[in-house]
Scaffold this motif. Structure first.
Motif, PDB file in Angstrom:
ATOM      1  N   VAL A 102      39.685  45.760  35.848  1.00 19.37           N
ATOM      2  CA  VAL A 102      38.492  46.207  36.586  1.00 19.37           C
ATOM      3  C   VAL A 102      38.006  47.573  36.103  1.00 19.37           C
ATOM      4  O   VAL A 102      36.963  47.687  35.455  1.00 19.37           O
ATOM      5  CB  VAL A 102      38.774  46.222  38.107  1.00 19.37           C
ATOM      6  CG1 VAL A 102      37.580  46.806  38.873  1.00 19.37           C
ATOM      7  CG2 VAL A 102      39.053  44.800  38.596  1.00 19.37           C
ATOM      8  N   ASP A 103      38.735  48.625  36.406  1.00 18.06           N
ATOM      9  CA  ASP A 103      38.275  49.983  36.097  1.00 18.06           C
ATOM     10  C   ASP A 103      38.446  50.287  34.608  1.00 18.06           C
ATOM     11  O   ASP A 103      39.522  50.114  34.046  1.00 18.06           O
ATOM     12  CB  ASP A 103      39.032  50.997  36.949  1.00 18.06           C
ATOM     13  CG  ASP A 103      38.758  50.799  38.431  1.00 18.06           C
ATOM     14  OD1 ASP A 103      37.635  51.085  38.859  1.00 18.06           O
ATOM     15  OD2 ASP A 103      39.668  50.324  39.137  1.00 18.06           O
ATOM     16  N   LEU A 158      34.035  47.377  35.098  1.00 14.03           N
ATOM     17  CA  LEU A 158      33.099  48.351  35.657  1.00 14.03           C
ATOM     18  C   LEU A 158      32.790  49.428  34.619  1.00 14.03           C
ATOM     19  O   LEU A 158      33.639  49.784  33.808  1.00 14.03           O
ATOM     20  CB  LEU A 158      33.691  49.009  36.903  1.00 14.03           C
ATOM     21  CG  LEU A 158      34.147  48.103  38.049  1.00 14.03           C
ATOM     22  CD1 LEU A 158      34.619  48.950  39.222  1.00 14.03           C
ATOM     23  CD2 LEU A 158      33.046  47.150  38.477  1.00 14.03           C
ATOM     24  N   HIS A 189      31.645  53.195  37.904  1.00 17.29           N
ATOM     25  CA  HIS A 189      32.275  52.181  38.767  1.00 17.29           C
ATOM     26  C   HIS A 189      31.256  51.165  39.267  1.00 17.29           C
ATOM     27  O   HIS A 189      31.304  50.726  40.417  1.00 17.29           O
ATOM     28  CB  HIS A 189      33.024  52.844  39.925  1.00 17.29           C
ATOM     29  CG  HIS A 189      34.129  53.745  39.467  1.00 17.29           C
ATOM     30  ND1 HIS A 189      35.408  53.302  39.210  1.00 17.29           N
ATOM     31  CD2 HIS A 189      34.133  55.068  39.165  1.00 17.29           C
ATOM     32  CE1 HIS A 189      36.149  54.302  38.790  1.00 17.29           C
ATOM     33  NE2 HIS A 189      35.413  55.379  38.743  1.00 17.29           N
ATOM     34  N   GLU A 190      30.357  50.778  38.376  1.00 18.88           N
ATOM     35  CA  GLU A 190      29.303  49.830  38.710  1.00 18.88           C
ATOM     36  C   GLU A 190      29.418  48.576  37.850  1.00 18.88           C
ATOM     37  O   GLU A 190      29.902  48.616  36.719  1.00 18.88           O
ATOM     38  CB  GLU A 190      27.926  50.468  38.487  1.00 18.88           C
ATOM     39  CG  GLU A 190      27.651  51.679  39.356  1.00 18.88           C
ATOM     40  CD  GLU A 190      26.398  52.435  38.911  1.00 18.88           C
ATOM     41  OE1 GLU A 190      25.857  53.179  39.736  1.00 18.88           O
ATOM     42  OE2 GLU A 190      25.978  52.278  37.738  1.00 18.88           O
ATOM     43  N   LEU A 191      28.913  47.472  38.404  1.00 19.65           N
ATOM     44  CA  LEU A 191      28.791  46.200  37.700  1.00 19.65           C
ATOM     45  C   LEU A 191      27.331  46.007  37.302  1.00 19.65           C
ATOM     46  O   LEU A 191      26.440  46.173  38.135  1.00 19.65           O
ATOM     47  CB  LEU A 191      29.188  45.046  38.619  1.00 19.65           C
ATOM     48  CG  LEU A 191      30.601  44.497  38.573  1.00 19.65           C
ATOM     49  CD1 LEU A 191      30.787  43.526  39.723  1.00 19.65           C
ATOM     50  CD2 LEU A 191      30.869  43.811  37.252  1.00 19.65           C
ATOM     51  N   THR A 217      39.842  45.742  45.686  1.00 19.72           N
ATOM     52  CA  THR A 217      39.483  44.744  44.669  1.00 19.72           C
ATOM     53  C   THR A 217      38.521  43.714  45.233  1.00 19.72           C
ATOM     54  O   THR A 217      37.604  43.252  44.532  1.00 19.72           O
ATOM     55  CB  THR A 217      40.755  44.033  44.153  1.00 19.72           C
ATOM     56  OG1 THR A 217      41.708  45.005  43.731  1.00 19.72           O
ATOM     57  CG2 THR A 217      40.433  43.106  42.991  1.00 19.72           C
ATOM     58  N   ILE A 226      34.716  43.965  44.720  1.00 16.17           N
ATOM     59  CA  ILE A 226      34.273  43.631  43.363  1.00 16.17           C
ATOM     60  C   ILE A 226      34.165  42.114  43.227  1.00 16.17           C
ATOM     61  O   ILE A 226      33.189  41.590  42.672  1.00 16.17           O
ATOM     62  CB  ILE A 226      35.252  44.192  42.304  1.00 16.17           C
ATOM     63  CG1 ILE A 226      35.528  45.682  42.549  1.00 16.17           C
ATOM     64  CG2 ILE A 226      34.712  43.949  40.904  1.00 16.17           C
ATOM     65  CD1 ILE A 226      34.306  46.557  42.516  1.00 16.17           C
ATOM     66  N   GLN A 246      31.123  41.049  45.019  1.00 14.81           N
ATOM     67  CA  GLN A 246      29.915  41.406  44.279  1.00 14.81           C
ATOM     68  C   GLN A 246      29.646  40.397  43.168  1.00 14.81           C
ATOM     69  O   GLN A 246      28.488  40.136  42.814  1.00 14.81           O
ATOM     70  CB  GLN A 246      30.043  42.815  43.702  1.00 14.81           C
ATOM     71  CG  GLN A 246      28.719  43.401  43.219  1.00 14.81           C
ATOM     72  CD  GLN A 246      28.854  44.843  42.750  1.00 14.81           C
ATOM     73  OE1 GLN A 246      29.886  45.480  42.960  1.00 14.81           O
ATOM     74  NE2 GLN A 246      27.827  45.340  42.111  1.00 14.81           N
TER      75      GLN A 246
END
Length: 265
Positions: free
Chosen positions: A10-11, A15, A19-21, A50, A53, A56
């Motif tokens: 993830v991080d 992302l 910290h954006e998608l 988690t 995310i 999202q």
């Protein structure tokens, strides 16, 4: 489709640095998921940080959290623990004594909760960034709960700590990993993203050759090695890129999307 499961850190990987998608990444992941591919987030985060995310992305399913120490299934009914590699507080007492004495920030995690003994504004901002709401207690040694991860957080001390702990073998039979420039994690020797992914793949009857894994740091190496195709994003340290089968664009340049388009769609 050659790959039936895509494991995503993830991080620093999925992302961007904010910290954006990206919307295009979301659309691409939804497209490959709709074609029958399992999407599994494999992260150092806890389930609670988690899940947003995963939501999202518009998905439900299994998350590998705490760097492989806890595997959790999430759907409309809630979150269910599938597997955990736990240890007792007494096993990390020498390390707890050290960080208390040195004034280094730390937290301990059960599969679903995080506990701390103190917090400053800087650490509060860090937790907010990662969507974490830790519980403040007087003494974590009195918790009496199964622990899955013990984490140190510091801007300047961790190189020294890592060197001293390795020289003194202070972590004993536990596993110590650098999960980011600012983090050291101590877990069960059995806990890593690769072992958790292996167990999940067996449950789903998916061969390693049918798995693609994308990561950016040393805590991703085991899952990248287990997968048929292990990919590092461009922002990874050189050692991680050298261990990967392929390298994609950075997390700020939609590297996950690029890899899925190239190898899956």
């Amino acid at each position: 489709m050659k790959y039936r499961l895509i494991a995503l850190d993830v991080d620093g990987t999925l992302l961007n640095d904010e910290h954006e998608l990206s919307e295009r990444t979301i659309e691409t992941i939804q497209e490959v998921h709709d074609q029958g591919c399992h999407i599994v987030l494999c992260t150092g985060r806890a389930p609670a940080s988690t899940l947003p995310i995963l939501q999202q992305l518009g998905l439900e399913g299994t998350m590998i959290t705490h760097n492989g120490a806890a595997t959790v299934h999430a759907d409309e009914r809630g979150q269910t623990l599938v597997n955990e590699f736990a240890f007792t507080i007494s096993e990390i007492e020498p390390m707890l004594d050290y960080v208390r004495r040195e004034g280094i920030h730390f937290d301990v995690c059960t599969s679903f909760n995080m506990y701390i003994e103190r917090i400053s504004e800087y650490e509060k901002q860090m937790y907010q960034k990662f969507l974490i709401n830790p519980k403040l207690v007087t003494n974590v040694s009195e918790l009496g709960l199964p622990i899955v991860k013990f984490t140190l957080f510091s801007q300047h001390e961790l190189d020294r700590v890592q060197k001293e702990w390795e020289e003194q073998k202070l972590y004993g039979h536990m596993r110590m990993i650098r999960s980011g420039d600012l983090f050291i994690d101590v877990m069960s020797a059995k806990a890593n993203k690769g072992n958790a992914l292996k167990a999940l793949a067996a449950t789903l009857e998916i061969d390693p050759s049918e798995i693609m894994a994308i990561g950016n740091y040393y805590n991703d190496l085991e899952m990248m090695a287990f997968a048929g195709l292990g990919i590092a994003v461009e922002n990874s340290p050189e050692g991680v890129k050298e261990a990967a089968d392929a390298v994609t664009s950075s997390n700020n340049d939609e590297g996950v999307r690029e890899a899925i388009l190239k190898y899956c769609l």
